[in-house]
Design a protein around this motif. Structure first.
Motif, PDB file in Angstrom:
ATOM      1  N   THR A   1      10.594  50.940  80.585  1.00  0.00           N
ATOM      2  CA  THR A   1      11.297  49.789  81.167  1.00  0.00           C
ATOM      3  C   THR A   1      12.020  48.929  80.144  1.00  0.00           C
ATOM      4  O   THR A   1      12.805  48.071  80.512  1.00  0.00           O
ATOM      5  CB  THR A   1      10.320  48.878  81.938  1.00  0.00           C
ATOM      6  N   GLY A   2      11.699  49.122  78.856  1.00  0.00           N
ATOM      7  CA  GLY A   2      12.292  48.278  77.813  1.00  0.00           C
ATOM      8  C   GLY A   2      11.664  46.893  77.747  1.00  0.00           C
ATOM      9  O   GLY A   2      12.199  46.001  77.108  1.00  0.00           O
ATOM     10  N   ARG A   3      10.506  46.726  78.386  1.00  0.00           N
ATOM     11  CA  ARG A   3       9.848  45.418  78.421  1.00  0.00           C
ATOM     12  C   ARG A   3       8.639  45.403  77.501  1.00  0.00           C
ATOM     13  O   ARG A   3       7.960  46.402  77.312  1.00  0.00           O
ATOM     14  CB  ARG A   3       9.427  45.092  79.847  1.00  0.00           C
ATOM     15  N   ILE A   4       8.361  44.205  76.963  1.00  0.00           N
ATOM     16  CA  ILE A   4       7.238  44.011  76.048  1.00  0.00           C
ATOM     17  C   ILE A   4       6.010  43.576  76.840  1.00  0.00           C
ATOM     18  O   ILE A   4       6.091  42.709  77.707  1.00  0.00           O
ATOM     19  CB  ILE A   4       7.588  42.931  74.993  1.00  0.00           C
ATOM     20  N   ALA A   5       4.851  44.139  76.510  1.00  0.00           N
ATOM     21  CA  ALA A   5       3.607  43.817  77.204  1.00  0.00           C
ATOM     22  C   ALA A   5       2.911  42.616  76.570  1.00  0.00           C
ATOM     23  O   ALA A   5       1.738  42.659  76.255  1.00  0.00           O
ATOM     24  CB  ALA A   5       2.681  45.032  77.207  1.00  0.00           C
ATOM     25  N   GLY A   6       3.637  41.537  76.387  1.00  0.00           N
ATOM     26  CA  GLY A   6       3.061  40.293  75.884  1.00  0.00           C
ATOM     27  C   GLY A   6       2.669  39.409  77.061  1.00  0.00           C
ATOM     28  O   GLY A   6       3.512  39.033  77.877  1.00  0.00           O
ATOM     29  N   ILE A   7       1.402  39.092  77.160  1.00  0.00           N
ATOM     30  CA  ILE A   7       0.897  38.398  78.335  1.00  0.00           C
ATOM     31  C   ILE A   7       1.539  37.029  78.503  1.00  0.00           C
ATOM     32  O   ILE A   7       1.898  36.633  79.618  1.00  0.00           O
ATOM     33  CB  ILE A   7      -0.647  38.255  78.265  1.00  0.00           C
ATOM     34  N   SER A   8       1.708  36.279  77.415  1.00  0.00           N
ATOM     35  CA  SER A   8       2.291  34.941  77.555  1.00  0.00           C
ATOM     36  C   SER A   8       3.729  35.014  78.068  1.00  0.00           C
ATOM     37  O   SER A   8       4.146  34.200  78.896  1.00  0.00           O
ATOM     38  CB  SER A   8       2.237  34.174  76.233  1.00  0.00           C
ATOM     39  N   GLY A   9       4.488  35.993  77.608  1.00  0.00           N
ATOM     40  CA  GLY A   9       5.860  36.152  78.089  1.00  0.00           C
ATOM     41  C   GLY A   9       5.913  36.607  79.540  1.00  0.00           C
ATOM     42  O   GLY A   9       6.761  36.158  80.315  1.00  0.00           O
ATOM     43  N   ILE A  10       4.985  37.478  79.913  1.00  0.00           N
ATOM     44  CA  ILE A  10       4.943  37.959  81.296  1.00  0.00           C
ATOM     45  C   ILE A  10       4.571  36.809  82.229  1.00  0.00           C
ATOM     46  O   ILE A  10       5.216  36.599  83.258  1.00  0.00           O
ATOM     47  CB  ILE A  10       3.959  39.138  81.423  1.00  0.00           C
ATOM     48  N   LEU A  11       3.544  36.047  81.863  1.00  0.00           N
ATOM     49  CA  LEU A  11       3.142  34.903  82.678  1.00  0.00           C
ATOM     50  C   LEU A  11       4.237  33.838  82.706  1.00  0.00           C
ATOM     51  O   LEU A  11       4.536  33.269  83.761  1.00  0.00           O
ATOM     52  CB  LEU A  11       1.834  34.308  82.163  1.00  0.00           C
ATOM     53  N   GLY A  12       4.864  33.598  81.568  1.00  0.00           N
ATOM     54  CA  GLY A  12       5.962  32.629  81.511  1.00  0.00           C
ATOM     55  C   GLY A  12       7.105  32.990  82.437  1.00  0.00           C
ATOM     56  O   GLY A  12       7.743  32.116  83.028  1.00  0.00           O
ATOM     57  N   GLY A  13       7.371  34.292  82.588  1.00  0.00           N
ATOM     58  CA  GLY A  13       8.426  34.745  83.486  1.00  0.00           C
ATOM     59  C   GLY A  13       8.078  34.583  84.953  1.00  0.00           C
ATOM     60  O   GLY A  13       8.956  34.615  85.811  1.00  0.00           O
TER      61      GLY A  13
ATOM     62  N   CYS B   1       2.155  35.880  72.024  1.00  0.00           N
ATOM     63  CA  CYS B   1       0.700  35.863  71.912  1.00  0.00           C
ATOM     64  C   CYS B   1       0.218  37.055  71.091  1.00  0.00           C
ATOM     65  O   CYS B   1       1.006  37.857  70.611  1.00  0.00           O
ATOM     66  CB  CYS B   1       0.074  35.866  73.301  1.00  0.00           C
ATOM     67  N   THR B   2      -1.089  37.171  70.959  1.00  0.00           N
ATOM     68  CA  THR B   2      -1.643  38.267  70.169  1.00  0.00           C
ATOM     69  C   THR B   2      -1.282  39.629  70.744  1.00  0.00           C
ATOM     70  O   THR B   2      -1.047  40.576  69.997  1.00  0.00           O
ATOM     71  CB  THR B   2      -3.174  38.152  70.080  1.00  0.00           C
ATOM     72  N   SER B   3      -1.230  39.739  72.065  1.00  0.00           N
ATOM     73  CA  SER B   3      -0.879  41.035  72.648  1.00  0.00           C
ATOM     74  C   SER B   3       0.577  41.380  72.374  1.00  0.00           C
ATOM     75  O   SER B   3       0.897  42.522  72.035  1.00  0.00           O
ATOM     76  CB  SER B   3      -1.165  41.054  74.152  1.00  0.00           C
ATOM     77  N   GLY B   4       1.449  40.416  72.527  1.00  0.00           N
ATOM     78  CA  GLY B   4       2.866  40.683  72.287  1.00  0.00           C
ATOM     79  C   GLY B   4       3.159  41.003  70.833  1.00  0.00           C
ATOM     80  O   GLY B   4       3.850  41.977  70.510  1.00  0.00           O
ATOM     81  N   HIS B   5       2.626  40.175  69.929  1.00  0.00           N
ATOM     82  CA  HIS B   5       2.878  40.395  68.501  1.00  0.00           C
ATOM     83  C   HIS B   5       2.024  41.527  67.939  1.00  0.00           C
ATOM     84  O   HIS B   5       2.522  42.387  67.219  1.00  0.00           O
ATOM     85  CB  HIS B   5       2.602  39.115  67.708  1.00  0.00           C
TER      86      HIS B   5
ATOM     87  N   LEU C   1       3.963  44.705  66.154  1.00  0.00           N
ATOM     88  CA  LEU C   1       3.640  45.512  64.976  1.00  0.00           C
ATOM     89  C   LEU C   1       4.057  46.959  65.179  1.00  0.00           C
ATOM     90  O   LEU C   1       4.525  47.616  64.241  1.00  0.00           O
ATOM     91  CB  LEU C   1       2.146  45.431  64.661  1.00  0.00           C
ATOM     92  N   GLY C   2       3.910  47.448  66.397  1.00  0.00           N
ATOM     93  CA  GLY C   2       4.333  48.810  66.697  1.00  0.00           C
ATOM     94  C   GLY C   2       5.833  49.013  66.541  1.00  0.00           C
ATOM     95  O   GLY C   2       6.293  50.118  66.252  1.00  0.00           O
ATOM     96  N   ARG C   3       6.598  47.927  66.718  1.00  0.00           N
ATOM     97  CA  ARG C   3       8.054  47.997  66.549  1.00  0.00           C
ATOM     98  C   ARG C   3       8.475  47.604  65.136  1.00  0.00           C
ATOM     99  O   ARG C   3       9.651  47.453  64.836  1.00  0.00           O
ATOM    100  CB  ARG C   3       8.749  47.075  67.555  1.00  0.00           C
ATOM    101  N   LEU C   4       7.483  47.382  64.255  1.00  0.00           N
ATOM    102  CA  LEU C   4       7.707  46.993  62.856  1.00  0.00           C
ATOM    103  C   LEU C   4       8.469  45.669  62.735  1.00  0.00           C
ATOM    104  O   LEU C   4       9.313  45.498  61.855  1.00  0.00           O
ATOM    105  CB  LEU C   4       8.427  48.106  62.087  1.00  0.00           C
ATOM    106  N   SER C   5       8.140  44.718  63.606  1.00  0.00           N
ATOM    107  CA  SER C   5       8.792  43.413  63.588  1.00  0.00           C
ATOM    108  C   SER C   5       8.216  42.537  62.473  1.00  0.00           C
ATOM    109  O   SER C   5       7.009  42.270  62.461  1.00  0.00           O
ATOM    110  CB  SER C   5       8.580  42.717  64.939  1.00  0.00           C
ATOM    111  N   PRO C   6       9.058  42.067  61.537  1.00  0.00           N
ATOM    112  CA  PRO C   6       8.558  41.185  60.476  1.00  0.00           C
ATOM    113  C   PRO C   6       7.962  39.890  61.044  1.00  0.00           C
ATOM    114  O   PRO C   6       6.957  39.396  60.533  1.00  0.00           O
ATOM    115  CB  PRO C   6       9.799  40.886  59.632  1.00  0.00           C
ATOM    116  N   ARG C   7       8.575  39.348  62.085  1.00  0.00           N
ATOM    117  CA  ARG C   7       8.062  38.126  62.708  1.00  0.00           C
ATOM    118  C   ARG C   7       6.661  38.352  63.265  1.00  0.00           C
ATOM    119  O   ARG C   7       5.783  37.503  63.134  1.00  0.00           O
ATOM    120  CB  ARG C   7       9.007  37.661  63.816  1.00  0.00           C
ATOM    121  N   SER C   8       6.443  39.513  63.848  1.00  0.00           N
ATOM    122  CA  SER C   8       5.123  39.824  64.382  1.00  0.00           C
ATOM    123  C   SER C   8       4.093  40.014  63.270  1.00  0.00           C
ATOM    124  O   SER C   8       2.934  39.632  63.424  1.00  0.00           O
ATOM    125  CB  SER C   8       5.182  41.065  65.263  1.00  0.00           C
TER     126      SER C   8
END
Length: 140
Positions: free
Chosen positions: A25-37, A102-106, A111-118
């Motif tokens: 789906t191209g979506r991130i499984a970050g709980i805070s972002g999902i709930l925020g949406g 949140c921890t799940s998103g980052h 980390l799986g996407r090699l994001s420096p911010r994460s």
């Protein structure tokens, strides 16, 4: 079953689910972002979020059913002051907003996407958790 085996199996399932959500789906499984949406919805972007959250609620229900079915399998910690739990929850929410995830998103997805911010966010989460645990268990 050994604790490390169930932890490993759980980690594999979480990683697989997060990877499939991203790939399919191209979506991130970050709980805070999902709930925020769901709290601040955009047109056409709510149904999958609600379904995801209902699935999490179902997992909580499954855990509660397990505790009912096998009451000696797990002894939850008790005796936490309710005000302290509320303050902790507010601080976690503030940190999630401040860290843009949140921890799940980052931790799982970033980390799986090699994001420096994460990487910075997860390092901050872990160092803060280690320091807090040390202070609560050995200083306070």
């Amino acid at each position: 079953m050994n604790t490390w085996v169930s932890a490993l199996a759980g980690g594999v399932l979480i990683g697989t689910a997060a990877t499939l959500l991203l790939w399919l789906t191209g979506r991130i499984a970050g709980i805070s972002g999902i709930l925020g949406g769901v709290v601040m919805p955009r047109s056409g972007d709510v149904a999958w979020r609600v379904a995801f959250l209902l699935g999490l609620i179902g997992l909580i229900g499954a855990g509660a059913a397990w505790l009912w079915w096998a009451p000696g399998a797990y002894a939850p910690r008790q005796g936490f002051p309710p005000l302290l739990l509320v303050i902790a929850g507010v601080l976690v929410g503030f940190g999630t907003r401040m860290g843009n995830g949140c921890t799940s998103g980052h931790g799982v997805c970033g980390l799986g996407r090699l994001s420096p911010r994460s990487l910075v966010a997860v390092s901050t989460f872990m160092l803060t958790a280690i320091a807090t645990t040390y202070l609560v268990r050995h200083v306070a």
